[in-house]
Design a protein around this motif. Structure first.
Motif: not given
Length: 492
Positions: A298-307, A309-310
């Motif tokens: 979840a942390n790796e996937t939410m790196i880019s802003p606007g993506s 949230r998990y």
């Protein structure tokens, strides 16, 4: 099991006074005025032990503590108010009755003499006894460093229960029946960007090195057991939709042609969605690793802003978080119980050293508890995590009765330290053994339970309380004698 000990001590002191020739009313009054103080202390410290559970983050532990606190309070109140009154009503018209003294009963006399000799032997070789005790405590604490924790509810289920056997058969035939879930939140989850993000999250989880064996096979999370919008679109179209309209059309097709209820994976507003992993239960340590994989993904996937949230949940996360709470709960409740009990005993005895001697018995009991848990390979679970605080609150009772009687012999009766040890153990030994047998017996009854967690709880608690009683009768008198001798030297 705990409450009956209060009545035993009141009764034993009442009969001791009756043996001296006192009437019923005088004997009852004397019993309450002397041992009643010790009974008050033991009840109060026991209630403090259960009160310490109120700071736990686990609701059943809090409720258990409050209910036991209420039970101890009523048991104490009945033993010091109702019991003496009942004895006076029964015996007030009787003349002094010559009861069979302890010395006339061979078994009790043997127990009495044996305990007195053992305590006197420990008092004469106190430095050796203290050294051996410290080594034993240190060894048990060293063993406790390897204790594991367990929070899975399966450990509470009788293994031969028909419904549980069917559940295990379902797992064998149809795969894991536990689930791990990711809650996805964003403004437009049917947009191509959001769908690619969800697909990336699933890839992070499946391709995590901890999820792959040395042969490259998936261990915890398997690609064919994931339910999500991205997996549905890939199954229907072979690829992710390139526009929102294409995604909506694919969802309609999934419902019309295949009868798939899309509302199970995405909310009506399109701003919340679920990613569900069907998993096997592989043990508490595996659950912790699964929780770490999900959180890192979840942390790796939410790196880019606007993506999107998990936020992840499910049994791996719940079990992992609960396991983390168990050990901190053990430490917090034990320290609180220890501090409250020590403070109360010191205030009543007006002596820090006597308070420390009273509470010393629980250190051996707690060390035994942790050491035996480790030797038996039993984990700290939602039941055994409560034992340390219980042993502090209940085990200190034995220490209080010995310290209270020793003080009475030294200060009220003017007996020298060595003789006070003998008189103390001779007078309270049988009462303490009786209280230990009834209390430990009540916990040992749990050993026949079909629930393994309850069995462990009952056995370990009984062993810990028995060791506290042993320490109070054999080890504590040497501490008390040292305190008395130190004060005599100071006065001299």
């Amino acid at each position: 099991g705990i409450d009956i000990a209060y009545s035993i001590h009141i009764l034993m002191r009442y009969y001791e006074e009756r043996d001296k020739g006192a009437g019923a009313r005088e004997s009852a009054t004397s019993a309450v005025n002397t041992v009643g103080v010790a009974v008050f202390l033991t009840a109060a410290t026991t209630m403090f032990g259960f009160l310490s559970f109120s700071i736990s983050d686990v609701p059943p532990i809090v409720e258990f503590g409050l209910l036991c606190l209420a039970g101890v309070f009523f048991g104490y109140a009945l033993s010091v108010f109702l019991l003496p009154a009942a004895l006076v009503l029964r015996d007030r018209r009787r003349d002094t009755v010559e009861r069979r003294r302890v010395e006339s009963h061979r078994l009790l006399d043997w127990v009495d003499r044996g305990l007195a000799r053992l305590s006197m032997l420990a008092e004469r070789h106190r430095k050796v006894v203290w050294g051996v005790t410290l080594l034993l405590v240190a060894g048990c604490i060293a063993l406790a460093a390897g204790l594991s924790t367990a929070a899975d509810m399966r450990s509470f289920v009788p293994q031969d229960m028909p419904s549980y056997e069917i559940f295990l058969r379902l797992e064998d035939h149809f795969g894991g029946q536990d689930t791990a879930v990711a809650l996805v939140e964003g403004e437009d989850l049917l947009s191509p960007e959001s769908l690619r993000s969800m697909d990336a999250f699933i890839g992070e989880v499946l391709e995590d090195p901890r999820n792959l064996s040395s042969e490259g096979e998936e261990v915890y999370f398997k690609g064919d057991r994931v339910s999500s919008l991205s997996t549905i679109f890939k199954a229907l179209e072979g690829k992710l939709p390139s526009s929102r309209a294409e995604a909506e059309a694919a969802l309609e097709r999934a419902g019309a042609e295949y009868g798939f209820d899309t509302s199970a994976l995405i909310g009506p507003d399109g701003e919340k969605a679920l990613i569900v992993f069907d998993i096997f239960f592989l043990g508490e340590e595996a659950e912790k690793e699964m929780a770490a994989i999900l959180s890192d993904g979840a942390n790796e996937t939410m790196i880019s802003p606007g993506s999107p949230r998990y936020r992840v949940t499910g049994m791996p996360l719940i079990i992992s978080d609960t396991m983390d709470k168990l050990f901190s709960t053990q430490i917090e409740t034990s320290l609180l119980a220890l501090a409250l009990c020590l403070l109360l005993v010191v205030l009543i005895f007006r002596s820090f050293y006597y308070g420390l001697a009273s509470i010393s018995v629980v250190f051996l009991a707690i060390a035994f508890e942790l050491g035996i848990l480790r030797l038996m390979g039993w984990p700290l679970d939602i039941m055994t995590v409560m034992i340390a605080s219980m042993v502090i609150g209940v085990g200190i009772d034995f220490g209080i009765h010995v310290a209270h009687r020793f003080r009475e012999e030294v200060y009220a009766n003017g007996v020298e330290a060595a003789e006070a040890v003998n008189a103390t153990v001779r007078n309270v030994g049988v009462a303490l053994i009786s209280a230990a047998v009834t209390t430990c017996g009540a916990f040992l009854i749990l050993a026949i339970s079909s629930l393994s967690a309850l069995r462990r709880f009952g056995i370990i608690t009984a062993i810990a309380l028995a060791s506290a009683c042993f320490a109070a009768l054999v080890l504590e008198p040497s501490f008390l004698a040292s305190i008395a001798l130190r004060k005599e030297k100071k006065r001299a």
